[in-house]
Scaffold this motif. Structure first.
Motif, PDB file in Angstrom:
ATOM      1  N   VAL A   1       0.866  -1.190   0.000  1.00  0.00           N
ATOM      2  CA  VAL A   1       0.000   0.000   0.000  1.00  0.00           C
ATOM      3  C   VAL A   1       0.900   1.237   0.000  1.00  0.00           C
ATOM      4  CG1 VAL A   1      -1.783   1.223   1.285  1.00  0.00           C
ATOM      5  CG2 VAL A   1      -1.723  -1.282   1.317  1.00  0.00           C
ATOM      6  N   PRO A   2       0.633   2.133  -0.864  1.00  0.00           N
ATOM      7  CA  PRO A   2       1.471   3.348  -0.872  1.00  0.00           C
ATOM      8  C   PRO A   2       1.357   4.075   0.448  1.00  0.00           C
ATOM      9  CG  PRO A   2       0.056   3.250  -2.808  1.00  0.00           C
ATOM     10  CD  PRO A   2      -0.408   2.177  -1.889  1.00  0.00           C
ATOM     11  N   GLY A   3       2.472   4.495   0.965  1.00  0.00           N
ATOM     12  CA  GLY A   3       2.460   5.227   2.255  1.00  0.00           C
ATOM     13  C   GLY A   3       3.643   6.190   2.282  1.00  0.00           C
ATOM     14  N   ARG A   4       3.345   7.411   2.092  1.00  0.00           N
ATOM     15  CA  ARG A   4       4.422   8.416   2.049  1.00  0.00           C
ATOM     16  C   ARG A   4       4.951   8.690   3.443  1.00  0.00           C
ATOM     17  NH1 ARG A   4       4.251  13.477   3.050  1.00  0.00           N
ATOM     18  NH2 ARG A   4       1.982  13.594   3.090  1.00  0.00           N
ATOM     19  N   VAL A   5       6.213   9.047   3.482  1.00  0.00           N
ATOM     20  CA  VAL A   5       6.819   9.401   4.759  1.00  0.00           C
ATOM     21  C   VAL A   5       6.158  10.689   5.253  1.00  0.00           C
ATOM     22  CG1 VAL A   5       8.950  10.146   5.906  1.00  0.00           C
ATOM     23  CG2 VAL A   5       9.011   8.297   4.226  1.00  0.00           C
ATOM     24  N   ARG A   6       5.641  10.602   6.506  1.00  0.00           N
ATOM     25  CA  ARG A   6       4.983  11.788   7.081  1.00  0.00           C
ATOM     26  C   ARG A   6       6.019  12.609   7.854  1.00  0.00           C
ATOM     27  NH1 ARG A   6      -0.431  11.715   5.219  1.00  0.00           N
ATOM     28  NH2 ARG A   6      -0.356   9.733   4.137  1.00  0.00           N
ATOM     29  N   VAL A   7       5.891  13.879   7.707  1.00  0.00           N
ATOM     30  CA  VAL A   7       6.888  14.757   8.366  1.00  0.00           C
ATOM     31  C   VAL A   7       6.177  15.870   9.137  1.00  0.00           C
ATOM     32  CG1 VAL A   7       8.919  16.257   8.082  1.00  0.00           C
ATOM     33  CG2 VAL A   7       8.571  14.308   6.553  1.00  0.00           C
ATOM     34  N   ALA A   8       6.514  15.931  10.428  1.00  0.00           N
ATOM     35  CA  ALA A   8       5.976  17.034  11.252  1.00  0.00           C
ATOM     36  C   ALA A   8       7.152  17.899  11.698  1.00  0.00           C
ATOM     37  CB  ALA A   8       5.268  16.460  12.477  1.00  0.00           C
ATOM     38  N   VAL A   9       6.884  19.144  11.906  1.00  0.00           N
ATOM     39  CA  VAL A   9       7.950  20.035  12.381  1.00  0.00           C
ATOM     40  C   VAL A   9       7.574  20.519  13.776  1.00  0.00           C
ATOM     41  CG1 VAL A   9       6.959  22.108  11.268  1.00  0.00           C
ATOM     42  CG2 VAL A   9       9.396  22.073  11.843  1.00  0.00           C
ATOM     43  N   ARG A  10       8.577  20.470  14.666  1.00  0.00           N
ATOM     44  CA  ARG A  10       8.290  20.914  16.032  1.00  0.00           C
ATOM     45  C   ARG A  10       9.272  22.038  16.423  1.00  0.00           C
ATOM     46  NH1 ARG A  10       8.217  17.579  21.823  1.00  0.00           N
ATOM     47  NH2 ARG A  10       6.824  19.099  22.861  1.00  0.00           N
ATOM     48  N   LEU A  11       8.691  23.013  16.955  1.00  0.00           N
ATOM     49  CA  LEU A  11       9.503  24.176  17.349  1.00  0.00           C
ATOM     50  C   LEU A  11       9.680  24.168  18.862  1.00  0.00           C
ATOM     51  CD1 LEU A  11      10.802  26.983  16.690  1.00  0.00           C
ATOM     52  CD2 LEU A  11       8.532  27.988  17.071  1.00  0.00           C
ATOM     53  N   ARG A  12      10.941  24.246  19.229  1.00  0.00           N
ATOM     54  CA  ARG A  12      11.244  24.285  20.676  1.00  0.00           C
ATOM     55  C   ARG A  12      11.062  25.727  21.188  1.00  0.00           C
ATOM     56  NH1 ARG A  12      15.602  26.193  22.854  1.00  0.00           N
ATOM     57  NH2 ARG A  12      16.969  25.822  21.076  1.00  0.00           N
ATOM     58  N   PRO A  13      10.509  25.859  22.376  1.00  0.00           N
ATOM     59  CA  PRO A  13      10.427  27.233  22.912  1.00  0.00           C
ATOM     60  C   PRO A  13      11.824  27.793  23.216  1.00  0.00           C
ATOM     61  CG  PRO A  13       9.562  25.590  24.482  1.00  0.00           C
ATOM     62  CD  PRO A  13       9.994  24.857  23.277  1.00  0.00           C
ATOM     63  N   ARG A  14      11.827  29.048  23.284  1.00  0.00           N
ATOM     64  CA  ARG A  14      13.118  29.681  23.622  1.00  0.00           C
ATOM     65  C   ARG A  14      13.578  29.193  24.971  1.00  0.00           C
ATOM     66  NH1 ARG A  14      13.760  36.059  21.967  1.00  0.00           N
ATOM     67  NH2 ARG A  14      13.120  35.870  19.791  1.00  0.00           N
TER      68      ARG A  14
END
Ligand code: ADP
Ligand code: MG
Length: 917
Positions: free
Chosen positions: A64-77
């Protein structure tokens, strides 16, 4: 990372920033651990679940096609940034609702990037887990491989995102802890298992964080499937969350220690947690063995259970910041290269995959080899890129974002890791087999017990039957013994009776009787019952053999009787035949004698004629006499030739007329003996005719005949004369004449001397005729007539005996008559003269003429009571009884019977002898 092939989203071209891929958030929104969405297109994709390995088969190998999922997380200062960057704005601006990130290039320009998920500095750990990791965890539970990886500059929160244990603050738990929590909550401990390895990759060396001594683990690749494994790594099975957290802490401690030892920083190494989830699939595709089903059914529906082996790889990458080639951190250039090798190789592979490059340099580093399945492979991969807000690190942030953007283009083909669990099946089968063995053994035992029981029962029944049979046999034996004894007793009684009846008659029963007595005597009381029984048995055997012998004897006697009866019957018929022959002979003889007499008379006539002729010749008349004789002879001859019957008598009568009686009688005294013979024959012949008898007597023929009898010594003359006298004696007058002329004496003398049976027959016949005259009884007896008669039996010739018997019968008849008329009182003269023994002796003579006369004589004698005693003592009674029973002539039988019944003496004797008459 697939080297080539596989589905790629080749349509993603142009401006990456506006690329809009399938929303990860939409998937996660509808996804939950309970609902188990499809990993590729959760809930709504409707795509068929495919499998890898042996279960799905090669036909669904495409996955089954399954693309790599990418999330971006920003660290607080952090504190430092808050101070240092106080006057500067963040370099990124997040638009989480648009899933966009704006990276400030300068004060007036920004680049906008779209991610599958944009997580602000306020995003909770829980939300990060759910967005980034949970779908992957679910897929792993469903049997897929999954990868959660954090990429970013050191200090941006990779470890914070992935590895926080959250011991002091539950909300701070990172992805690893949460993933394990979910996995442990989902699996069933009975059938499923979770085990983990924890590794560190540093300078292309794989170290075991669970076992620090194990610091160079090699990678194994399955040549067929390409699956990568680390057989040398410690694999710890996880039962609960606490032990897992312990394990993570231990791993972290080891990582710290290792890095200290190696004089490195953790930021330079890659940490990798591998979670192996093995699950049995129930009630769906596999058929579980039921304990209830029988073995044949089991074999028929046999199918190994299916096991799904999902592997979750959580990768905490080394910091993505570029290392100063000068080795600012104290490393040599080679060291620096080596430290960065895996990360840069990863970047290159992702670039190649993103660009659909023909070559993906997977084998360039250990990291890319280990993550082969995570990028361009079959795993469901989720990448979180961590960034810091500081504008000072804008370059690093940008490159991180670009990494993420490229990773989003990597298309995997998800494949379920499902295979038949032969081990489990084997285990189950073994269990089942053991159960069957136990059951079989139990049944075998039960069967043997049953057989034993039946055998015992059968034996009991057999012995019971044998007992019954023996009892019945004993009863039967006693019964037969008793019966036999009674039979013997009866026989004994009967034998005694018979003994009494028949005097000396002996029977075969005597033998039995003796034996029986012996047997009885042997039945004595014995000391023990056993002895008694054996004694009885012996007795029984003896008795049985005696009985058998007796039966045999009886049978023998029976057969003998039958044989005798047969012989008797044959003898009787032979006797009858002989008698008939004898009668015929007698008849024939009489006829011949008659003929002889005729011929003799004719001869006499001829000789007479010859004498006459001679005398006439002497007187000169010879021619006339001779002529007459010649004619007589010729007449006889002629008549003999023409007719041998009536012609003779006619000729004699004629001769009688022609010659004259006187002349014939005178020839009786002729000198010539031949003439005398012929003459007497002629006279005898004439005397046979009743009509001639008177004339002959008147002419003195009787006297001449008596004279001739007395004087002649010629046997023939005596015979013929006696025959003539006998004929004449048939007449009552002649009888008296004969007596008065002393005829009886003459006859008696002849009887004494004669030898020729025919002479004796004639003499006896003459006397017998005289015996029939009532008036002459005394005289006849007085002159020895009876004795003469009895004397003639010496000859033994049946014809003579018959005449004797006739005479006796005639005499007895006259006596009987006289006694009935009261003219006689004494006992019979016949008895006086000793006739009785001969009578008794010949009473059953086989010649019927003799027998008849004697039977009659017996009856006549018996009619005079005075004779009874003599008759009894002489054995005449038995003969009378026999006559009364067996005589073939009914009149004689009746006479004898009547006579016996009328005599009191006989009756008394018969009663004494117990003879029924
Ligand atoms: P990296 O692993 O990327 O080098 P770390 O996870 O060690 O970075 O984080 C560096 C510091 O920043 C740690 O002290 C960590 O507590 C803090 N930090 C990281 N991300 C966050 C965040 N999202 N919220 C609060 N503190 C954070
Ligand atoms: Mg870290």
């Amino acid at each position: 990372m697939a080297a080539s092939g596989g589905y790629r989203n080749g349509t993603h071209k142009g401006n990456m920033k506006v690329d809009r891929l399938v929303s990860l958030s939409s998937a996660t929104k509808s996804s939950s651990l309970k609902s188990k969405p499809s990993p590729a297109s959760p809930a709504s994709s409707g795509l068929r679940r495919n499998s890898t390995g042996s279960v799905g088969g090669a036909k669904d190998d495409a996955g089954v096609p399954g693309r790599v999922r990418v999330a971006v997380r920003l660290r607080p200062r952090n504190a430092e940034e808050s101070v240092a960057d106080a006057d500067f704005a963040d370099c990124v601006e997040l638009q989480p609702e648009l899933k966009r990130l704006k990276l400030r290039k300068n004060n007036w320009d920004t680049d906008t990037y779209e991610f599958d998920e944009v997580l602000t500095e306020f995003a909770s750990q829980k939300r990060v887990y759910e967005v980034v990791a949970k779908p992957v965890v679910e897929s792993v539970l469903d049997g897929y491989n999954g990868t959660v990886m954090a990429y970013g500059q050191t200090g941006t929160g990779k470890t914070y995102t992935l590895g926080r244990l959250g011991e002091e603050d539950t909300a701070a738990r990172g992805i690893m802890v949460r993933a394990l929590e979910d996995i442990l909550a989902e699996i069933s401990p009975e059938t499923d298992s979770v085990s983990v390895s924890y590794l560190q990759l540093y300078m292309e060396t794989i170290q075991d964080l669970l076992d620090p001594t194990n610091d160079n683990i090699s990678i194994m690749e399955d040549p067929k499937t390409g699956d990568v494994s680390l057989p040398g790594a410690t694999l710890v099975e996880i039962r609960d969350q606490r032990s897992f957290v312990e394990l993570l802490r231990l791993g972290e401690a080891h990582r710290f220690a290792a890095n200290t030892k190696l004089n490195t920083e953790s930021s330079r190494s890659h940490a990798m947690l591998m979670v192996h989830v093995k699950r049995s699939v129930k009630g769906r595709d596999s058929v579980l063995l039921s304990e209830n089903c029988n073995s044949s059914h089991m074999v028929k529906t046999f199918k190994p259970p299916v096991v799904r082996k999902g592997k979750l790889v959580v990768v905490d990458l080394a910091g993505s910041e570029r290392i100063d080639k000068s080795g600012s951190e104290g490393h040599t250039l080679e060291e620096a290269k080596s430290i960065n090798l895996s990360l840069s190789a990863l970047g290159k592979c992702i670039n190649a995959l993103a660009e659909n490059s023909a070559h993906v340099p997977v084998r360039d580093s250990k990291l890319t080899r280990l993550l082969r399945d995570s990028f361009g492979g079959t795993a469901r991969t989720s990448l979180v890129v961590t960034i810091g807000p500081s504008p000072r690190h804008r370059g690093e942030t940008s490159s991180t974002i670009m990494f993420g953007q490229r990773a989003m283009k990597v298309e995997n083909m998800l494949k379920i890791k499902e295979e038949f669990d032969y081990k489990s099946l084997s285990r189950r089968l073994e269990i089942q087999l053991d159960k069957l063995i136990v059951e079989h053994e139990r049944q075998q035992k039960a069967f043997e017990d049953e057989v034993e029981r039946i055998t015992v029962e059968a034996q009991n029944r057999i012995s019971e039957t044998e007992r019954n049979y023996a009892d019945a046999l004993e009863k039967e034996r006693l019964k037969y013994q008793e019966d036999y004894m009674q039979s013997i007793k009866k026989l004994e009684e009967q034998w005694v009776m018979n003994q009494r009846k028949h005097g000396s008659e002996r029977t075969t029963f005597e033998l039995k009787d003796d034996n029986f007595d012996k047997a009885l005597n042997r039945v004595v009381p014995v000391a023990s019952a056993a002895e008694e029984i054996s004694e009885l048995k012996k007795l029984l055997q003896n008795e049985a053999s005696l009985r058998t012998a007796t039966e045999e004897e009886v049978n023998n006697l029976k057969s003998q009787v039958v044989q005798w009866k047969r012989i008797e019957a044959a003898g009787n018929s032979e006797i009858l035949k002989l008698r008939k022959m004898l009668e015929d002979e007698a008849h024939q003889k009489e006829k011949l004698e008659e003929e002889i007499a005729i011929l003799q008379s004719q001869l006499l006539q001829l000789s007479f004629e010859a004498d006459e002729t001679r005398r006439q010749l002497d007187r000169g008349e010879s021619g006339k006499v001779l002529g007459n004789l010649d004619s007589f002879v010729s007449q006889i001859r002629h008549s003999q030739l023409s007719d041998s019957g009536n012609g003779d008598k006619a000729s004699i009568a004629k001769l009688f007329e022609q010659v004259g009686l006187q002349k014939i009688l005178s020839l009786l005294e002729a000198e010539d003996a031949d003439v005398r013979i012929h003459a007497v024959k002629v006279v005898a012949n004439l005397a046979a005719e009743e009509t001639n008898q008177e004339k002959i007597v008147e002419a003195g023929g009787l006297s001449s005949l008596l004279m001739l009898l007395r004087s002649s010594e010629d046997e023939t003359i005596q015979r013929v004369a006696a025959g003539a006298i006998a004929n004449l004696a048939m007449n009552e007058t002649n009888q008296e004449l004969i007596m008065s002329q002393g005829g009886i004496s003459l006859l008696s003398i002849t009887a004494t001397h004669a030898e020729d049976p025919q002479t004796l027959r004639m003499v006896a016949g003459a006397i017998a005729n005289l015996c029939g005259n009532d008036k002459l009884q005394i005289k006849l007896r007085g002159e020895g007539g009876i004795k003469a008669l009895l004397g003639m039996v010496r000859c033994g010739h049946p014809d003579v005996l018959a005449q004797v018997a006739r005479g006796i019968a005639n005499f007895a008849k006259c006596e009987s008559r006289a006694s009935s008329q009261g003219t006689k009182s004494g006992r019979s003269l016949l008895i006086e003269d000793g006739a009785l023994p001969w009578i008794v002796q010949n009473a059953n003579n086989e010649a019927s003429p003799i027998r008849r006369h004697i039977e009659l004589a017996l009856c006549h004698l018996a009619q005079h009571e005075v004779n009874a005693k003599d008759m009894i003592s002489g054995g005449a009674l038995w003969e009378l009884v026999r006559v009364s029973r067996d005589c073939s002539r009914e009149d004689i039988r009746t006479l004898a019977h009547r006579t016996l019944n009328s005599s009191p003496t006989f009756q008394t004797e018969l009663r004494r002898l117990r003879i029924e008459c």
